[in-house]
Scaffold this motif. Sequence first.
Motif, PDB file in Angstrom:
ATOM      1  N   THR A  86      29.676  42.917  42.269  1.00 53.05           N
ATOM      2  CA  THR A  86      30.449  41.689  42.403  1.00 53.05           C
ATOM      3  C   THR A  86      29.669  40.706  43.261  1.00 53.05           C
ATOM      4  N   CYS A  88      28.868  38.366  46.345  1.00 51.87           N
ATOM      5  CA  CYS A  88      29.301  38.406  47.742  1.00 51.87           C
ATOM      6  C   CYS A  88      30.243  37.227  48.010  1.00 51.87           C
ATOM      7  N   ARG A  92      30.673  33.785  45.859  1.00 48.48           N
ATOM      8  CA  ARG A  92      31.954  33.474  45.214  1.00 48.48           C
ATOM      9  C   ARG A  92      32.311  32.014  45.482  1.00 48.48           C
ATOM     10  N   VAL A 105      33.654  35.991  35.078  1.00 44.79           N
ATOM     11  CA  VAL A 105      32.580  36.629  35.823  1.00 44.79           C
ATOM     12  C   VAL A 105      32.458  38.056  35.296  1.00 44.79           C
ATOM     13  N   LEU A 107      30.976  41.602  35.486  1.00 41.50           N
ATOM     14  CA  LEU A 107      30.414  42.543  36.454  1.00 41.50           C
ATOM     15  C   LEU A 107      29.718  43.639  35.652  1.00 41.50           C
ATOM     16  N   VAL A 117      36.236  39.577  35.050  1.00 41.65           N
ATOM     17  CA  VAL A 117      37.320  39.063  35.879  1.00 41.65           C
ATOM     18  C   VAL A 117      37.257  37.539  35.916  1.00 41.65           C
ATOM     19  N   ARG A 118      38.337  36.936  36.347  1.00 41.73           N
ATOM     20  CA  ARG A 118      38.375  35.487  36.555  1.00 41.73           C
ATOM     21  C   ARG A 118      37.860  35.190  37.962  1.00 41.73           C
ATOM     22  N   LEU A 119      37.146  34.096  38.106  1.00 43.49           N
ATOM     23  CA  LEU A 119      36.661  33.695  39.413  1.00 43.49           C
ATOM     24  C   LEU A 119      37.821  33.506  40.385  1.00 43.49           C
ATOM     25  N   ASP A 121      40.453  35.203  40.565  1.00 44.18           N
ATOM     26  CA  ASP A 121      40.893  36.507  41.052  1.00 44.18           C
ATOM     27  C   ASP A 121      39.930  37.053  42.109  1.00 44.18           C
ATOM     28  N   LEU A 122      38.640  36.718  41.980  1.00 40.81           N
ATOM     29  CA  LEU A 122      37.657  37.134  42.976  1.00 40.81           C
ATOM     30  C   LEU A 122      37.794  36.334  44.269  1.00 40.81           C
ATOM     31  N   LEU A 123      38.175  35.068  44.157  1.00 38.80           N
ATOM     32  CA  LEU A 123      38.279  34.186  45.313  1.00 38.80           C
ATOM     33  C   LEU A 123      39.522  33.317  45.159  1.00 38.80           C
ATOM     34  N   SER A 126      39.847  29.698  47.487  1.00 38.15           N
ATOM     35  CA  SER A 126      38.548  29.091  47.762  1.00 38.15           C
ATOM     36  C   SER A 126      38.703  27.731  48.422  1.00 38.15           C
TER      37      SER A 126
END
Length: 132
Positions: A86, A88, A92, A105, A107, A117-119, A121-123, A126
């Motif tokens: 993923t 960092c 992100r 994104v 992985l 995944v959706r960005l 969901d990762l951040l 933001s």
Amino acid sequence: MGAPSSDLFRAACAAMAQAHAPYSRFPVGAAIRTASGAIHSGCNVENAAYPEGWCAETTAIGHMIMAGERQIEEVAVVAEKMDRITPCGGCRQRLAEFGTADTRVHLCDPGGVVETVRLGDLLPLSFSSSRG
């Protein structure tokens, strides 16, 4: 969410092969597809003043900006030593600067995409600018 086309994954793998990671021995590659369909890739680049190197996503974003592009549609990130890598936290946020919450994104590991995944969901929270 759909898997990336093979050209995006191949570009990330080719970038990983160029990584300069003599200290961590942890090569990473990333590839970005822009709104125009262009692909920009990058690898991590370390130096002896750790942690002053930069990530693969950062390199790819730099190439994208230098090409005059500003909109990320999807990203593939790959590392040979992880089942799925993923971005960092800093990357992100960098991706969020040029993508949207719905930016895909991917992985990956060297065999292919492990998860998409959706960005957002990762951040999820933001920072955002007040661009006019």
